[in-house]
Design an enzyme around this catalytic site. Sequence first.
Site, PDB file in Angstrom:
ATOM      1  N   GLY A 298       0.813  -1.219   0.000  1.00  0.00           N
ATOM      2  CA  GLY A 298       0.000   0.000   0.000  1.00  0.00           C
ATOM      3  C   GLY A 298       0.840   1.260   0.000  1.00  0.00           C
ATOM      4  N   ASP A 299       2.092   1.144  -0.409  1.00  0.00           N
ATOM      5  CA  ASP A 299       2.962   2.320  -0.301  1.00  0.00           C
ATOM      6  C   ASP A 299       3.555   2.759  -1.642  1.00  0.00           C
ATOM      7  OD1 ASP A 299       3.717   4.209   1.625  1.00  0.00           O
ATOM      8  OD2 ASP A 299       5.748   3.395   1.733  1.00  0.00           O
TER       9      ASP A 299
END
Length: 409
Positions: A298-299
């Site tokens: 998610g980065d």
Amino acid sequence: MADVAVLDVLLHGEPIGTLTNVGGDRTIFAFNDAYIDNPDRPTLGLGFKDEFGTLLTDFRPYQKRVMPFFSNLLPEGHLRSYLAQKAKINEEREFYLLWALGHDLPGAITIRPADGETWPPDLDDGGDDDRNDNYGHRENALRFSLAGVQLKFSAVQEASGGLTIPASGVGGSWIVKLPSREYAGVPENEFSMMRLADLIGMNVPTIDLVDIASIGNIPDGVDKIGEKAFVIKRFDRLDDGTSVHIEDFAQIYGVYAEDKYKNASMRNIAQVLAAEGNDADIIEFIRRLTFNALIGNGDMHLKNWSLIYPDRRNVSLAPAYDFVSTISYIPGDQHALNISRSKAFADFNEDELSHVAAKAALPEKFVLDTARETVALFHQHWRAEKSNLPMSEDMRAAIEAHLKTVPIA
Ligand SMILES: Nc1ncnc2c1ncn2[C@@H]1O[C@H](COP(=O)(O)OP(=O)(O)O)[C@@H](O)[C@H]1O
Ligand SMILES: [Mg+2]
């Protein structure tokens, strides 16, 4: 102390512009006439061109911060505080940070004071401006800048094969990323994910996982946590010492690092690649998008995608970096940016990819075939390697559970 100071901005070692502090902590960037007039000028960044490809030359002043393109050359978070403290500079005063750290920046940019003063004035020293003392207590400061949040240094490889961090931090062609204060096993996680990406055929630099104890000259004041560091070869440095220019998508969109989760989508990145890159870039982009959905990363914000300028003028997608499975740390995490309409891993399906393809004018079949092939290769290599990669049991289980929730898997 004089209020006006000028920093020269160099690209591939040639001056191309200036960053001037016009007083009151206001700074303004301007290109040199010679750069503007040069029809073969090397590209500084896509954000400096208008929609017709004409060079933009009129920039507004910025207060305290420098303009986003240059601000994005500096680290964020703990790494910024650490370097600023060593250099005795207020970490918010970016002009002075660039002055101190401009010798070794991401890509082929260097920044140096026009009048030759190597250190900016000691602004936070209660007005005590004794130069000798000033140089003395900054002697051990590090003078490099790498973007990102995680504590990291550039390192040089010794003849023996081991890595050493140069005293000033300048000049290494490897990046050493130390363990995180917040999350356990990040170096092992990143090494495992980057290794998988490499096996699947993505463009991954040479990487390694090394004992921290084996790295020479780790600067003092660094937390002693964890045993291993993640090591990656810099793609913006060649073995002969020359620099290759790169820029990240926060620079391209002219947004500050703190807005790296906003202001653009993965679809927008695809649109830039469709306009400026080639088919190989599109394939690579779709592979990375799919892969990071599968591992639950998610980065992948705007600073974790970069462009590279191998011939100094034309762009290609830079090699992969910073692939970490975040779902094992942040259950329920989602994509850092919308893919096209959604951030949820649970919405990462063929319809969402078709939407990206339509909006970026990419052939739909080409996009979907690439994603399907990536999924198949992922399963093949994940099955073969999941027990061999240096991941924790928790992480392995978190990825297994996550895979059941991603439609494309
Ligand atoms: N292999 C590499 N070669 C050149 N630059 C890199 C490489 N890996 C990372 N970078 C640059 O360093 C920055 C920080 O690295 P990254 O791995 O993203 O660290 P963080 O976990 O702190 O975000 C990136 O945004 C990119 O500009
Ligand atoms: Mg990063």
